[in-house]
Design a protein around this motif. Structure first.
Motif, short mmCIF file in Angstrom:
data_model
loop_
_atom_site.label_atom_id
_atom_site.label_comp_id
_atom_site.label_asym_id
_atom_site.label_seq_id
_atom_site.Cartn_x
_atom_site.Cartn_y
_atom_site.Cartn_z
N THR A 158 166.04 -25.07 37.83
CA THR A 158 165.37 -24.60 36.63
C THR A 158 164.37 -25.98 36.42
OG1 THR A 158 165.14 -24.21 34.21
CG2 THR A 158 167.15 -25.31 35.00
N ARG A 159 163.24 -25.80 35.71
CA ARG A 159 162.67 -27.07 34.99
C ARG A 159 163.65 -27.63 33.74
NH1 ARG A 159 157.29 -25.01 32.51
NH2 ARG A 159 157.01 -27.23 32.13
N GLY A 160 163.45 -28.66 33.60
CA GLY A 160 163.98 -29.49 32.37
C GLY A 160 163.68 -29.25 31.03
N SER A 161 162.74 -28.50 30.76
CA SER A 161 162.24 -28.41 29.41
C SER A 161 163.13 -27.79 28.58
CB SER A 161 160.71 -27.75 29.40
OG SER A 161 160.90 -26.41 29.40
N GLU A 162 163.09 -27.60 27.11
CA GLU A 162 164.01 -27.06 26.23
C GLU A 162 163.95 -25.63 26.44
OE1 GLU A 162 164.66 -27.02 21.37
OE2 GLU A 162 163.06 -27.79 22.27
N LEU A 178 165.50 -24.45 29.84
CA LEU A 178 166.94 -24.82 29.86
C LEU A 178 167.54 -23.45 28.92
CD1 LEU A 178 167.46 -28.48 29.71
CD2 LEU A 178 168.04 -26.97 31.62
N THR A 220 168.31 -29.38 37.35
CA THR A 220 167.07 -29.38 36.69
C THR A 220 166.32 -30.08 37.79
OG1 THR A 220 167.69 -31.53 35.67
CG2 THR A 220 167.75 -29.65 34.33
N GLU A 239 162.17 -31.55 38.57
CA GLU A 239 160.75 -31.88 37.88
C GLU A 239 159.79 -31.38 38.81
OE1 GLU A 239 159.05 -35.81 35.91
OE2 GLU A 239 159.62 -36.10 38.12
N ASP A 265 155.08 -30.74 35.44
CA ASP A 265 155.81 -31.53 34.42
C ASP A 265 155.41 -33.13 34.57
OD1 ASP A 265 157.43 -29.50 33.55
OD2 ASP A 265 158.73 -29.51 35.14
#
Length: 297
Positions: A9-13, A16, A34, A36, A40
């Motif tokens: 997954t992407r690491g954004s709030e 997540l 996570t 990038e 991003d």
């Protein structure tokens, strides 16, 4: 199933949050990985400039194809309209609020020549059709970053689902109906991809998939696929189930908002329905509008 299921997954709030939701639904040991993405890394240029389709998903998909992860969790609106060889969407999770929201001011209260933040050509084209006097300010970043930057503007656009999932409650927010602001294809939906040859995972994910959401998103993606575009052009579509059939509405706009083509159609087969509605808009001049938007973002 043996072993740990690794979720890329992407690491954004928000990403997540979505991934933890998937984790909560899986009856197996899990690990979040996570990744990038290109989108991003580059927060300054428009999505069109850095590649348009797939800028938030390519690296995540590569993790699954290379077996560094078992499944990939995406916002469905970030997925290109054509599938990647070797991958399949195993689950479309129940849709959250699919609409756009304007934050900081209601649409009817926007002042003359108001400064409005968005990086979406789809949103800016529709806003210009309603209010050609407004000044569009490019605004990228995760939801909280945009809200912070947006304090210096009259208003900004965000996805309502992001506000609701992260329990963010701005002082002034208005949810915009699709007849006013047509959403992006797949907006509000979480898509879970796995390898096409991973039969055990496909079976596991199928139990999580929401059939009404799946039919709606497939119709929207079929419409989009006709044009071969993603988030970088002024196209929107929204489908929902009504009395056992799919009601699909869509729009294609000139980037400056001087012309907006809208249409709707009802049917049972999502792939056929999206293609038919796209053909209708093409006959009415959609391709000419899109060619005018090339190179703009």
């Amino acid at each position: 199933m043996t072993g740990v299921v690794r979720l890329a997954t992407r690491g954004s709030e928000l990403a997540l949050w979505q991934t933890k939701w998937v984790v909560s639904l899986l009856p197996v040991p899990t690990e979040i990985v996570t990744v990038e993405t290109e989108g991003d890394r580059d927060q300054e240029r428009s999505l069109t400039e850095i590649g348009g389709q797939g800028v938030f998903v390519k690296e995540i998909q590569r993790h699954v194809l290379d077996r560094r992860a078992t499944i990939a969790v995406h916002s469905a609106k970030d997925l290109p309209s054509t599938s990647v060889d070797g991958l399949v969407v195993g689950a479309w999770l129940p849709r959250a609020n699919p609409f756009d929201a304007i934050v900081g001011c209601t649409l009817s209260e926007l002042a003359p020549r108001a400064r409005v933040g968005t990086s979406s050509l789809r949103r800016s084209a529709q806003l210009r059709a309603l209010r050609p006097d407004v000044d569009i300010v490019s605004l990228r970043g995760n939801i909280r970053t945009r809200l912070t930057k947006g304090k210096g503007l009259d208003a900004i656009f965000v996805a309502a689902a992001a506000l609701e999932r992260l329990e963010i409650q701005p002082p002034v927010v208005e949810i915009l109906d699709a007849r006013v602001m047509m959403p992006q294809v797949g907006q509000g939906v979480v898509a879970v991809e796995c390898r096409a040859d991973d039969r055990e995972m496909i079976q596991l994910l199928s139990a999580l998939s929401d059939r009404e959401t799946e039919l709606s998103v497939l119709a929207e993606r079929s419409f989009l696929r006709t044009f071969g575009t993603g988030c970088s052009l002024p196209i929107g579509a929204f489908a929902e189930m009504q009395d056992g059939t799919i009601m699909l509405s869509a729009m294609v706009a000139a980037p400056d908002g001087t012309r907006v083509l809208r249409g709707s159609l009802r049917g049972e087969d999502p792939e056929q329905l999206g293609g038919l509605l796209a053909s209708d808009l093409v006959e009415r001049g959609a391709l000419a509008l899109l060619s005018a938007s090339e190179g703009k973002g």
